[in-house]
Enzyme design. Structure first.
Site, PDB file in Angstrom:
ATOM      1  N   ARG A  42       2.526   3.501   8.349  1.00  0.00           N
ATOM      2  CA  ARG A  42       2.019   2.597   9.386  1.00  0.00           C
ATOM      3  C   ARG A  42       2.987   2.499  10.570  1.00  0.00           C
ATOM      4  O   ARG A  42       2.558   2.427  11.733  1.00  0.00           O
ATOM      5  CB  ARG A  42       1.764   1.217   8.785  1.00  0.00           C
ATOM      6  CG  ARG A  42       1.120   0.263   9.763  1.00  0.00           C
ATOM      7  CD  ARG A  42       0.481  -0.911   9.052  1.00  0.00           C
ATOM      8  NE  ARG A  42      -0.261  -1.740   9.976  1.00  0.00           N
ATOM      9  CZ  ARG A  42       0.048  -3.017  10.236  1.00  0.00           C
ATOM     10  NH1 ARG A  42       1.079  -3.582   9.622  1.00  0.00           N
ATOM     11  NH2 ARG A  42      -0.670  -3.713  11.100  1.00  0.00           N
ATOM     12  N   HIS A  46       2.061   3.060  14.485  1.00  0.00           N
ATOM     13  CA  HIS A  46       2.320   2.066  15.532  1.00  0.00           C
ATOM     14  C   HIS A  46       3.333   2.565  16.559  1.00  0.00           C
ATOM     15  O   HIS A  46       3.352   2.079  17.681  1.00  0.00           O
ATOM     16  CB  HIS A  46       2.753   0.732  14.913  1.00  0.00           C
ATOM     17  CG  HIS A  46       1.604  -0.027  14.320  1.00  0.00           C
ATOM     18  ND1 HIS A  46       1.536  -1.402  14.271  1.00  0.00           N
ATOM     19  CD2 HIS A  46       0.452   0.406  13.748  1.00  0.00           C
ATOM     20  CE1 HIS A  46       0.411  -1.773  13.695  1.00  0.00           C
ATOM     21  NE2 HIS A  46      -0.269  -0.695  13.357  1.00  0.00           N
ATOM     22  N   SER A  56       9.886   4.245  19.994  1.00  0.00           N
ATOM     23  CA  SER A  56       9.954   2.958  20.715  1.00  0.00           C
ATOM     24  C   SER A  56       9.796   1.766  19.766  1.00  0.00           C
ATOM     25  O   SER A  56      10.410   0.720  19.969  1.00  0.00           O
ATOM     26  CB  SER A  56       8.901   2.901  21.832  1.00  0.00           C
ATOM     27  OG  SER A  56       7.585   3.015  21.313  1.00  0.00           O
ATOM     28  N   ASN A  74       2.387  -6.251  15.134  1.00  0.00           N
ATOM     29  CA  ASN A  74       3.597  -5.851  14.413  1.00  0.00           C
ATOM     30  C   ASN A  74       4.340  -7.004  13.745  1.00  0.00           C
ATOM     31  O   ASN A  74       4.921  -6.829  12.672  1.00  0.00           O
ATOM     32  CB  ASN A  74       4.555  -5.141  15.378  1.00  0.00           C
ATOM     33  CG  ASN A  74       3.958  -3.863  15.941  1.00  0.00           C
ATOM     34  OD1 ASN A  74       3.101  -3.237  15.314  1.00  0.00           O
ATOM     35  ND2 ASN A  74       4.390  -3.473  17.130  1.00  0.00           N
ATOM     36  N   HIS A 173      -5.473   3.623   4.642  1.00  0.00           N
ATOM     37  CA  HIS A 173      -5.645   2.331   3.960  1.00  0.00           C
ATOM     38  C   HIS A 173      -5.941   2.492   2.471  1.00  0.00           C
ATOM     39  O   HIS A 173      -6.161   1.498   1.786  1.00  0.00           O
ATOM     40  CB  HIS A 173      -6.718   1.497   4.659  1.00  0.00           C
ATOM     41  CG  HIS A 173      -6.303   1.031   6.028  1.00  0.00           C
ATOM     42  ND1 HIS A 173      -7.170   0.404   6.895  1.00  0.00           N
ATOM     43  CD2 HIS A 173      -5.105   1.107   6.688  1.00  0.00           C
ATOM     44  CE1 HIS A 173      -6.521   0.106   8.017  1.00  0.00           C
ATOM     45  NE2 HIS A 173      -5.276   0.541   7.927  1.00  0.00           N
ATOM     46  N   ASP A 234      -5.489   8.748  -2.323  1.00  0.00           N
ATOM     47  CA  ASP A 234      -6.679   9.479  -2.775  1.00  0.00           C
ATOM     48  C   ASP A 234      -7.841   9.083  -1.856  1.00  0.00           C
ATOM     49  O   ASP A 234      -7.615   8.418  -0.847  1.00  0.00           O
ATOM     50  CB  ASP A 234      -6.978   9.121  -4.240  1.00  0.00           C
ATOM     51  CG  ASP A 234      -7.149   7.614  -4.425  1.00  0.00           C
ATOM     52  OD1 ASP A 234      -7.108   6.863  -3.414  1.00  0.00           O
ATOM     53  OD2 ASP A 234      -7.317   7.171  -5.573  1.00  0.00           O
TER      54      ASP A 234
HETATM   55  C1  HEM Z   1      -8.567   2.302  12.592  1.00  0.00           C
HETATM   56  C2  HEM Z   1      -7.928   1.265  13.041  1.00  0.00           C
HETATM   57  C3  HEM Z   1      -6.928   0.484  12.233  1.00  0.00           C
HETATM   58  C4  HEM Z   1      -6.879  -0.861  12.103  1.00  0.00           C
HETATM   59  C5  HEM Z   1      -7.793  -1.871  12.768  1.00  0.00           C
HETATM   60  C6  HEM Z   1      -5.799  -1.166  11.209  1.00  0.00           C
HETATM   61  C7  HEM Z   1      -5.404  -2.437  10.854  1.00  0.00           C
HETATM   62  C8  HEM Z   1      -4.531  -2.718   9.834  1.00  0.00           C
HETATM   63  C9  HEM Z   1      -4.235  -4.043   9.365  1.00  0.00           C
HETATM   64  C10 HEM Z   1      -4.805  -5.330   9.936  1.00  0.00           C
HETATM   65  C11 HEM Z   1      -3.379  -3.917   8.313  1.00  0.00           C
HETATM   66  C12 HEM Z   1      -2.779  -5.062   7.488  1.00  0.00           C
HETATM   67  C13 HEM Z   1      -1.517  -5.552   8.159  1.00  0.00           C
HETATM   68  C14 HEM Z   1      -1.084  -6.891   7.644  1.00  0.00           C
HETATM   69  O1  HEM Z   1      -1.926  -7.641   7.160  1.00  0.00           O
HETATM   70  O2  HEM Z   1       0.125  -7.202   7.757  1.00  0.00           O
HETATM   71  C15 HEM Z   1      -3.112  -2.521   8.142  1.00  0.00           C
HETATM   72  C16 HEM Z   1      -2.295  -1.995   7.176  1.00  0.00           C
HETATM   73  C17 HEM Z   1      -1.986  -0.666   7.061  1.00  0.00           C
HETATM   74  N1  HEM Z   1      -2.375   0.333   7.936  1.00  0.00           N
HETATM   75 FE1  HEM Z   1      -3.807   0.190   9.330  1.00  0.00          FE
HETATM   76  N2  HEM Z   1      -5.212  -0.006  10.803  1.00  0.00           N
HETATM   77  C18 HEM Z   1      -5.872   1.038  11.410  1.00  0.00           C
HETATM   78  C19 HEM Z   1      -5.532   2.381  11.297  1.00  0.00           C
HETATM   79  C20 HEM Z   1      -4.452   2.865  10.600  1.00  0.00           C
HETATM   80  C21 HEM Z   1      -3.921   4.197  10.710  1.00  0.00           C
HETATM   81  C22 HEM Z   1      -4.443   5.259  11.683  1.00  0.00           C
HETATM   82  C23 HEM Z   1      -2.891   4.296   9.826  1.00  0.00           C
HETATM   83  C24 HEM Z   1      -1.982   5.473   9.541  1.00  0.00           C
HETATM   84  C25 HEM Z   1      -2.344   6.724   9.654  1.00  0.00           C
HETATM   85  C26 HEM Z   1      -2.783   3.014   9.157  1.00  0.00           C
HETATM   86  C27 HEM Z   1      -1.918   2.728   8.139  1.00  0.00           C
HETATM   87  C28 HEM Z   1      -1.822   1.508   7.503  1.00  0.00           C
HETATM   88  C29 HEM Z   1      -1.080   1.280   6.281  1.00  0.00           C
HETATM   89  C30 HEM Z   1      -0.378   2.334   5.442  1.00  0.00           C
HETATM   90  C31 HEM Z   1      -1.171  -0.081   6.000  1.00  0.00           C
HETATM   91  C32 HEM Z   1      -0.540  -0.847   4.835  1.00  0.00           C
HETATM   92  C33 HEM Z   1       0.811  -1.395   5.258  1.00  0.00           C
HETATM   93  C34 HEM Z   1       1.463  -2.297   4.229  1.00  0.00           C
HETATM   94  O3  HEM Z   1       1.281  -2.117   3.032  1.00  0.00           O
HETATM   95  O4  HEM Z   1       2.188  -3.194   4.673  1.00  0.00           O
HETATM   96  N3  HEM Z   1      -3.722   2.166   9.670  1.00  0.00           N
HETATM   97  N4  HEM Z   1      -3.819  -1.812   9.082  1.00  0.00           N
HETATM   98 CA   LIG Z   2       6.192   4.794  20.684  1.00  0.00          CA
HETATM   99 CA   LIG Z   3      -5.894   4.718  -3.160  1.00  0.00          CA
END
Ligand code: HEM
Ligand SMILES: [Ca+2]
Ligand SMILES: [Ca+2]
Length: 311
Positions: A42, A46, A56, A74, A173, A234
């Site tokens: 993530r 970002h 950055s 963030n 996710h 997966d």
């Molecule tokens: C499509 C639009 C996306 C939205 C709206 C989104 C939004 C979010 C949100 C709201 C969370 C939870 C954060 C929290 O509650 O603190 C999250 C977690 C996460 N996102 Fe996304 N995300 C998106 C795309 C992506 C992409 C493109 C990636 C990486 C390629 C990604 C990787 C992750 C990962 C790995 C987590 C888990 C982080 C953790 O365990 O703390 N996300 N995302």
């Molecule tokens: Ca950057």
């Molecule tokens: Ca899984």
């Protein structure tokens, strides 16, 4: 533009062990806590959506620089900065001043995915670290859980990423957790379009409500986005969406929104065909990793400490 292309052998003569060193440290980190894989993937996303993949996101706030860490998407949410510091320290003793923090993060994200069972791909390198950050772009460019599908699609298109890239990359996710404040509206029925057509099952819903109270406290309580295999990379996340059980409204919309004809087909495809998902995810990660900061190739540097611009 005239960005120098990234290459696989950029560090071949200057730091031949870079890939081994990153991998070794990521192995330790993911072994000690699989969520560290999610943090790093993530963090890379970002970084790349704000001024390109230029490190950055790693800059701390100082008197003369406002970083990105406190931007809404963030703050209280992104983690894993210490892991990048550790890798940087190792690399500074092995090949001082050579490997950019932006490259470290990109390589580490690939290793993170592999270590939790995901696909492998080659990482082109040669990025430079920015000497600036943008709190404003971090606020504008990063998608949020309560944003509608078309708005999120437009944020990916703006970065040169397609709808296909978006649906595949959101497959990240399949690992990691989200905080209550990002799924509260979803579980308490504030989304007519999604909750109306895709009610969550009673038992899943009551479980989520116990984790995430309607009001007051609990904003930072967490639960997995893929409750079936939260620590495994997966395609189970897409099966969750087919059942209407996406935790984030933004994820469920890819399958359920009336504007999501194309995204729905892609969700179905990746649910059916894990190999297609892995292949597309790999390609899309390379594409995301190539979002350039053209300034940073000119004015950029290799930071000594990923948290601060060199003095
Ligand atoms: C499509 C639009 C996306 C939205 C709206 C989104 C939004 C979010 C949100 C709201 C969370 C939870 C954060 C929290 O509650 O603190 C999250 C977690 C996460 N996102 Fe996304 N995300 C998106 C795309 C992506 C992409 C493109 C990636 C990486 C390629 C990604 C990787 C992750 C990962 C790995 C987590 C888990 C982080 C953790 O365990 O703390 N996300 N995302
Ligand atoms: Ca950057
Ligand atoms: Ca899984």
């Amino acid at each position: 533009s005239t960005d120098p292309p990234l290459t696989l052998d950029y560090y071949r003569s200057t730091c031949p062990t870079v890939f081994e060193i990153v991998k070794k440290e990521m192995e330790c980190q993911v072994l000690s806590d699989p969520r560290n894989a999610a943090f790093i993937v993530r963090l890379h996303f970002h970084d790349c959506f704000v001024q390109g993949c230029d490190g950055s996101i790693l800059l701390d706030d100082t008197i003369s620089l406002q970083g990105e860490k406190k931007a809404l998407a963030n703050v209280n949410s992104l983690q894993g900065y210490g892991i990048i510091d550790r890798i940087k320290n190792k690399l500074e003793s092995e090949c001082p001043g050579i490997v950019s923090c932006a490259d470290i993060l990109t390589i580490a994200a690939r290793d993170a995915v592999i270590l939790v069972g995901g696909p492998d791909w080659d990482v082109p390198v040669g990025r430079k670290d920015s000497t600036t950050a943008s709190y404003d772009l971090a606020s504008e460019n990063l998608p949020s859980a309560n944003e509608d599908l078309l708005s999120i699609i437009s944020k990916f298109l703006y970065q040169g990423l397609s709808v296909t890239d978006m649906v595949a990359l959101a497959g990240a996710h399949t690992i990691g957790m989200a905080r209550c404040e990002n799924f509260r509206a979803r579980i308490y029925g504030d989304f007519e379009a999604t909750s109306g057509t895709n009610p969550l099952s009673e038992s899943y819903l009551s479980n989520l409500k116990s984790i995430c109270p309607a009001t007051g406290s609990g904003d930072n309580n967490i639960t997995a986005m893929d409750y079936v295999t939260p620590n495994l990379f997966d395609n189970s996340f897409y099966h969750v969406l087919l059942r209407g059980e996406g935790l984030l409204n933004s994820d469920q919309e890819m399958y359920s929104s009336i504007f999501g004809i194309e995204t729905k087909k892609l969700v179905q495809r990746y649910a059916e065909d894990p190999v297609a998902f892995f292949n597309q995810f790999s390609d899309s990660m390379v594409k995301m990793g190539n979002i350039a900061n053209s300034d940073s190739f000119v004015t950029g540097e290799v930071r000594k400490n990923c948290r601060f611009v060199n003095t």
